[in-house]
Scaffold this motif. Structure first.
Motif, PDB file in Angstrom:
ATOM      1  N   GLY A 218      10.514  54.910 -13.267  1.00  0.00           N
ATOM      2  CA  GLY A 218      10.777  53.480 -13.282  1.00  0.00           C
ATOM      3  C   GLY A 218       9.479  52.687 -13.211  1.00  0.00           C
ATOM      4  N   VAL A 219       8.590  53.097 -12.317  1.00  0.00           N
ATOM      5  CA  VAL A 219       7.290  52.432 -12.176  1.00  0.00           C
ATOM      6  C   VAL A 219       6.489  52.578 -13.463  1.00  0.00           C
ATOM      7  N   GLU A 221       7.518  53.194 -16.492  1.00  0.00           N
ATOM      8  CA  GLU A 221       8.107  52.451 -17.603  1.00  0.00           C
ATOM      9  C   GLU A 221       7.822  50.958 -17.454  1.00  0.00           C
ATOM     10  N   HIS A 222       7.786  50.493 -16.216  1.00  0.00           N
ATOM     11  CA  HIS A 222       7.568  49.069 -15.992  1.00  0.00           C
ATOM     12  C   HIS A 222       6.141  48.638 -16.349  1.00  0.00           C
ATOM     13  N   VAL A 223       5.153  49.447 -15.966  1.00  0.00           N
ATOM     14  CA  VAL A 223       3.768  48.968 -16.076  1.00  0.00           C
ATOM     15  C   VAL A 223       3.032  49.437 -17.327  1.00  0.00           C
ATOM     16  N   ALA A 260      16.436  61.406 -13.913  1.00  0.00           N
ATOM     17  CA  ALA A 260      16.173  60.195 -13.138  1.00  0.00           C
ATOM     18  C   ALA A 260      17.465  59.441 -12.900  1.00  0.00           C
ATOM     19  N   PRO A 261      17.762  59.110 -11.644  1.00  0.00           N
ATOM     20  CA  PRO A 261      18.975  58.346 -11.384  1.00  0.00           C
ATOM     21  C   PRO A 261      18.875  56.947 -11.979  1.00  0.00           C
ATOM     22  N   VAL A 262      20.014  56.402 -12.372  1.00  0.00           N
ATOM     23  CA  VAL A 262      20.043  55.103 -13.038  1.00  0.00           C
ATOM     24  C   VAL A 262      20.777  54.098 -12.147  1.00  0.00           C
ATOM     25  N   MET A 263      20.260  52.860 -12.103  1.00  0.00           N
ATOM     26  CA  MET A 263      20.816  51.840 -11.214  1.00  0.00           C
ATOM     27  C   MET A 263      22.088  51.228 -11.773  1.00  0.00           C
TER      28      MET A 263
END
Lengths: 322, 312
Positions: A218-219, A221-223, A260-263
């Motif tokens: 997640g991190v 993919e974000h940055v 990876a778990p998804v929100m």
């Protein structure tokens, strides 16, 4: 991205000898980093993702010279440090800095914040004492610390504030590139967001490049603008962010994304309890290191290591079957 | 069930009520210092000496768990209620093979001989998909990888088919592929045994994957509780909203994350009204003065906030 990359890494190797017995003879070698190549452009963030033991942190340390590389070339603006001496060498080193994961162990507990931030300026003999004081105050303000905290010791700060100190220290020498080694993994989610926002502000303001080392997809993919995936010492895939997350090329990248778990509780996946364990780097056999866990593996995979090959300008994959 | 643990002079967990039914997974989510781990230890009656349950009750299958004598609790721990810890290296005995540890637990709760206990231990390792369970049973914790250690600890916790499993950050120290396996394993076992699971985590994505119901904690108190789909569709507490905005999701590129300013307050120095008020974008004068109680906003969606209606 401009044509000539800011940072160019070619065939980086970090091999550690395995010593055994009374005489501590080298009986083998751990290929922690085994032929890693990538480039980072100005103002670009390259995410480096992989699981524990894949060599991503060692890659960062080797780039900084904090662990000796046993092979490979690192160039900044086309310049390698090998032939540099004295002031030229110091100038080269200033251009790349690092922020560590653990803001508790990466700051000297007996130094005040002002001393921690002034140390790089002292070592590189930048400015007069008055200018150094001013620079320290600027740095603290820039990362969101109050100037009256300059006399405090690291233990007086929260984890997030300590990471701000670490970032200010990395900024002190006005580098072009900052290696961020799991910069937010030790922090709570709400504080993690503060630090990620700070890093993106700094990138915009100073045109910084980042190598963002993280296990957190997640991190990353974000940055990131581009993402490299490491598995047991090698890059198995490197691609534009959107491509990697939408159309992963390597079976290991697919496994990571699937795990990876998804929100979103409406899009649950059924996790399986398959007993495939990560292999040990020391025991990596000839051939593709991922072969023992790979659904596509054939005899070819078990005997011949696949090279990282471009599929197109946006994506390179190291797999015989993709 | 109400728990209020007290360390020294300050409350660690205040007025927390929770219930979990067979086959249900209740997630308790919150950041460090919110009291979620203390809650887990209180549920096991394993609180450190400095901490005490100062008020409230815990009922387990109809019994008053807090009033039971220690010896009776020891009978139940591992048999009726079991715990999975974050760090298996500190939870496992380093000088005993994992097979011997599991067999010991079997013999503590079941009237079986050594050989039978050992074979049940090996079977428990096989159930958690430990590769080569016969071999691994004879190994010591330091000889196993992190994922295998976590499996061993789960085997130890589940070998006597407990009715209630408390899992405190069971996958936080693990790589994402191993985490997926362990979460898959827990839900398989839950389906088979019908156990009630209380899973404590800081990771909202894990919550979204496994929870039936969710409790969000902040500074020792429940601030929101709802069924998982309700919580993710319509989070109402500003803290829950903040947490969800703070998680990087990648989509939409490198925009800014919705960070929550400031940090979690110290439990010994809580503000007078709502503990979240100093960090809350919606805080009003009333929030700083008066602590909001939990109110039902429909179908058991509990929220402790004065300004919920504005938050919709």
């Amino acid at each position: 991205m401009p044509d000539s990359p800011l940072l160019e890494v070619r065939d980086l190797q970090v091999h550690f000898p395995i010593r055994k017995g009374v005489l501590q003879r080298a009986r083998g070698v751990v290929r922690a980093v085994d032929g890693v190549s990538f480039a980072i452009g100005r103002g670009e963030t390259l995410g480096l993702v992989g699981e524990s033991g894949c060599g991503k942190s060692t890659t960062g340390l080797a780039l900084m010279g904090l662990t000796p590389a046993t092979g490979g070339i690192v160039r900044i603006d086309g310049m390698a440090p090998q032939r540099l001496r004295g002031a030229a060498m110091r100038a080269w080193r200033r251009r790349m800095q690092i922020v560590f994961q653990d803001p508790f162990s990466s700051l000297n507990p007996r130094q005040r914040v002002a001393d921690i931030l002034r140390a790089p300026l002292d070592i590189h003999r930048i400015g007069t004492p008055a200018e150094r004081r001013e620079r320290v105050a600027d740095l603290m303000a820039r990362v969101g610390l109050r100037p009256d905290q300059a006399g405090n010791y690291p233990h007086e700060f929260s984890g997030g504030q300590r990471q701000r100190i670490g970032i200010a220290r990395a900024l002190a020498l006005r580098p072009d590139l900052i290696i961020c080694d799991e910069p937010v993994s030790a922090l709570d989610v709400s504080v993690q967001a503060q630090i990620l926002n700070l890093l993106s502000d700094l990138q915009e303001e100073y045109g910084l490049s980042f190598l963002m080392i993280s296990h957190d997809l997640g991190v990353v993919e974000h940055v990131s603008h581009r993402v490299a995936v490491m598995y047991l010492g090698r890059i198995v895939e490197i691609a534009d962010k959107a491509r990697l997350f939408e159309a992963p090329g390597h079976p290991y990248t697919e496994l990571l994304l699937r795990s990876a778990p998804v929100m979103d509780p409406r899009r649950r996946r059924r996790f399986s309890a398959q007993a495939n364990e990560i292999g040990a780097a020391g025991a990596a056999p000839g051939g593709c290191a991922f072969a023992p866990r790979c659904p596509l593996a054939t005899d070819l995979c078990r005997t011949t290591t696949p090279a990282l090959t471009p599929r197109d300008p946006r994506q390179s994959v190291a797999c015989h079957h993709r | 069930m109400r728990i209020a643990a007290e360390s020294g002079a300050f409350e660690v967990v205040s007025g927390l009520s929770l219930a979990v039914r067979p086959r249900e997974t209740l997630c308790i989510v919150g950041e460090s210092g919110c009291g979620k781990s203390m809650t887990a230890l209180a549920l096991m009656r394993l609180l450190p000496e400095a901490a005490q349950v100062s008020a409230g009750s815990i009922r387990l299958g109809g019994q008053d768990f807090l009033a039971l004598p220690e010896r009776r609790v020891e009978d139940m721990r591992g048999d009726t209620i079991a715990m999975i810890f974050q760090e298996p290296l500190t939870a496992l005995n380093p000088v005993m093979s994992i097979g011997a540890q599991i067999a010991e637990a079997v013999r503590r709760h079941r009237d079986v001989g050594r050989a039978e206990a050992w074979s049940r231990a090996v079977a428990a390792l096989a159930t958690v998909r430990m590769p080569q369970p016969d071999l691994r049973a004879r190994q010591f914790p330091h000889e196993l990888s992190g994922g295998m250690r976590q499996r061993a600890m789960i085997a130890l916790a589940l070998v006597c088919d407990p009715d209630v499993v408390i899992a405190d950050e069971p996958t936080t120290a693990l790589d994402v592929t191993i985490q997926a396996q362990i979460l898959g394993l827990l839900s398989d076992l839950q389906e088979r045994n019908g156990a009630a699971v209380v899973l404590i985590t800081h990771d909202l994505a894990v919550v979204a994957e496994v929870a039936d119901r969710v409790i969000v904690m902040y500074a020792g108190r429940k601030v929101e509780e709802a069924a998982v789909t309700v919580l993710f569709d319509r989070p109402l507490h500003p803290y829950t909203l903040g947490l969800m905005g703070a998680v990087p999701r990648g989509k939409g590129g490198a925009g800014r994350l919705a960070d929550i300013p400031g940090t979690v307050p110290a439990l010994w120095d809580l503000p007078a009204g709502c503990a979240f008020a100093p960090r809350c974008p919606r805080a009003s004068e009333r929030c700083r003065r008066e602590r909001p109680d939990l109110r039902d906003h429909g179908a058991g969606h509990l929220v402790a906030c004065w300004n919920v209606d504005d938050a919709r």
